[in-house]
Scaffold this motif. Structure first.
Motif, PDB file in Angstrom:
ATOM      1  N   LYS A 206       0.823  -1.212   0.000  1.00 15.71           N
ATOM      2  CA  LYS A 206       0.000   0.000   0.000  1.00 15.71           C
ATOM      3  C   LYS A 206       0.853   1.255   0.000  1.00 15.71           C
ATOM      4  O   LYS A 206       0.393   2.321  -0.392  1.00 15.71           O
ATOM      5  N   TYR A 207       2.086   1.134   0.453  1.00 10.21           N
ATOM      6  CA  TYR A 207       2.967   2.289   0.564  1.00 10.21           C
ATOM      7  C   TYR A 207       4.258   2.021  -0.178  1.00 10.21           C
ATOM      8  O   TYR A 207       4.800   0.921  -0.122  1.00 10.21           O
ATOM      9  N   LEU A 208       4.728   3.050  -0.877  1.00  8.55           N
ATOM     10  CA  LEU A 208       5.970   2.944  -1.641  1.00  8.55           C
ATOM     11  C   LEU A 208       6.546   4.338  -1.797  1.00  8.55           C
ATOM     12  O   LEU A 208       5.816   5.290  -2.078  1.00  8.55           O
ATOM     13  N   TRP A 209       7.855   4.435  -1.598  1.00 10.11           N
ATOM     14  CA  TRP A 209       8.568   5.682  -1.834  1.00 10.11           C
ATOM     15  C   TRP A 209       9.760   5.393  -2.738  1.00 10.11           C
ATOM     16  O   TRP A 209      10.501   4.439  -2.523  1.00 10.11           O
ATOM     17  N   LEU A 210       9.950   6.208  -3.778  1.00  9.09           N
ATOM     18  CA  LEU A 210      11.133   6.170  -4.630  1.00  9.09           C
ATOM     19  C   LEU A 210      11.995   7.330  -4.173  1.00  9.09           C
ATOM     20  O   LEU A 210      11.566   8.490  -4.230  1.00  9.09           O
TER      21      LEU A 210
ATOM     22  N   ASP B 110      13.436   5.424 -14.731  1.00 11.58           N
ATOM     23  CA  ASP B 110      13.005   4.165 -15.347  1.00 11.58           C
ATOM     24  C   ASP B 110      13.487   2.961 -14.539  1.00 11.58           C
ATOM     25  O   ASP B 110      12.752   1.979 -14.382  1.00 11.58           O
ATOM     26  N   GLU B 111      14.716   3.039 -14.030  1.00  7.29           N
ATOM     27  CA  GLU B 111      15.261   1.940 -13.230  1.00  7.29           C
ATOM     28  C   GLU B 111      14.452   1.749 -11.944  1.00  7.29           C
ATOM     29  O   GLU B 111      14.103   0.624 -11.588  1.00  7.29           O
ATOM     30  N   LEU B 112      14.142   2.832 -11.254  1.00  7.90           N
ATOM     31  CA  LEU B 112      13.357   2.736 -10.024  1.00  7.90           C
ATOM     32  C   LEU B 112      11.952   2.207 -10.306  1.00  7.90           C
ATOM     33  O   LEU B 112      11.433   1.363  -9.563  1.00  7.90           O
ATOM     34  N   LEU B 113      11.339   2.684 -11.382  1.00 10.01           N
ATOM     35  CA  LEU B 113      10.009   2.185 -11.760  1.00 10.01           C
ATOM     36  C   LEU B 113      10.037   0.685 -12.042  1.00 10.01           C
ATOM     37  O   LEU B 113       9.165  -0.057 -11.604  1.00 10.01           O
TER      38      LEU B 113
END
Length: 189
Positions: free
Chosen positions: A142-146, A159-162
Motif C-alpha cells: 500500500k505504501y511505496l517511496w522512490l 526508469d530503473e526505479l520504476l
C-alpha cells in the motif's frame, strides 16, 4: 488543528500497516542496510497516495544514526501553499541485528498515549550503487517511496526505479511524482 489531524491520521495509517509479514508473496528486501551509509538526506521522487502526505508536493527525509543503534527520523514536506511541515520519529530494526526491515514511530501525542501501536513498516526493497537511490515500501504494497540523494533524477534513473518497483509487484500507475523546483511557489526553494 491541521497539524494535529495530520499527526493523528499518520499514526492511524501507520498503525494499520504495521504487519511484519512472513508471507512468501511479500516484497523482497535487500540483504543488509548499512545504516551509517543510509543516514543523511533522501529526496522523495515519487510515492503511492497516502492520507498523511496528501498536501505534499515535495518531501524529504533526514536520517541520523543514534548512539543506541536506532535511527532518528525527520521528515519534511513542502505543501502547495509553500509551507513546510515536519514530523520527527525513530526507526528501529524489526529483528535485532537486521536492518532491512525497520519499524518507524513518529513522536506525537498518539504514540505517547499508545506506545508501540502507531509504528509502521519501513522495508528497504532496493538500494542503488553507493546508496544513491532507494525503494522503500511495506509488506502489503500500500505504501511505496522512490528516493534519491539528489532532488532531481534523470530519466534513466527514474526508469530503473520504476522497473524495480514493478518487479516487486507495486502499482506504479498510481505514483505521485515530486513537483519540480521550477514549479514551486516563489520563496520556497
Amino acid at each position: 488543528m491541521k497539524r494535529l489531524l495530520a499527526s493523528l491520521g499518520a499514526a492511524l495509517v501507520l498503525a494499520g500497516c504495521s504487519t511484519s509479514s512472513n508471507d512468501p508473496m511479500a516484497p523482497r528486501t535487500v540483504d543488509n542496510v548499512d545504516l551509517k551509509r543510509y543516514q543523511g538526506t533522501w529526496y522523495e521522487q515519487a510515492r503511492l497516495p497516502m492520507f498523511f502526505q496528501r498536501d505534499c508536493v515535495q518531501s524529504e527525509a533526514h536520517y541520523s544514526l543514534k548512539p543506541d543503534g536506532n535511527v532518528a527520523v525527520l521528515n519534511r514536506c513542502l505543501t502547495a501553499e509553500g509551507k513546510w511541515q515536519e514530523a520527527k520519529g525513530t526507526a528501529t530494526p524489526q529483528v535485532p541485528g537486521k536492518t532491512d526491515k525497520l519499524w518507524v514511530e513518529f513522536d506525537n501525542w498518539v504514540s505517547t498515549l499508545l506506545p508501540g501501536v502507531t509504528k509502521g513498516d519501513y522495508w528497504v526493497l532496493y538500494l542503488g550503487d553507493n546508496y544513491s537511490t532507494a525503494l522503500v515500501g511495506n509488506p502489503d504494497r500500500k505504501y511505496l517511496w522512490l528516493l534519491s540523494r539528489k532532488p532531481q533524477i534523470d530519466q534513466q534513473t527514474r526508469d530503473e526505479l520504476l522497473s524495480k518497483a514493478q518487479q516487486q509487484g507495486y502499482d506504479t500507475t498510481r505514483l505521485i511524482w515530486r513537483t519540480p523546483d521550477a514549479d514551486m511557489p516563489k520563496g520556497t526553494k
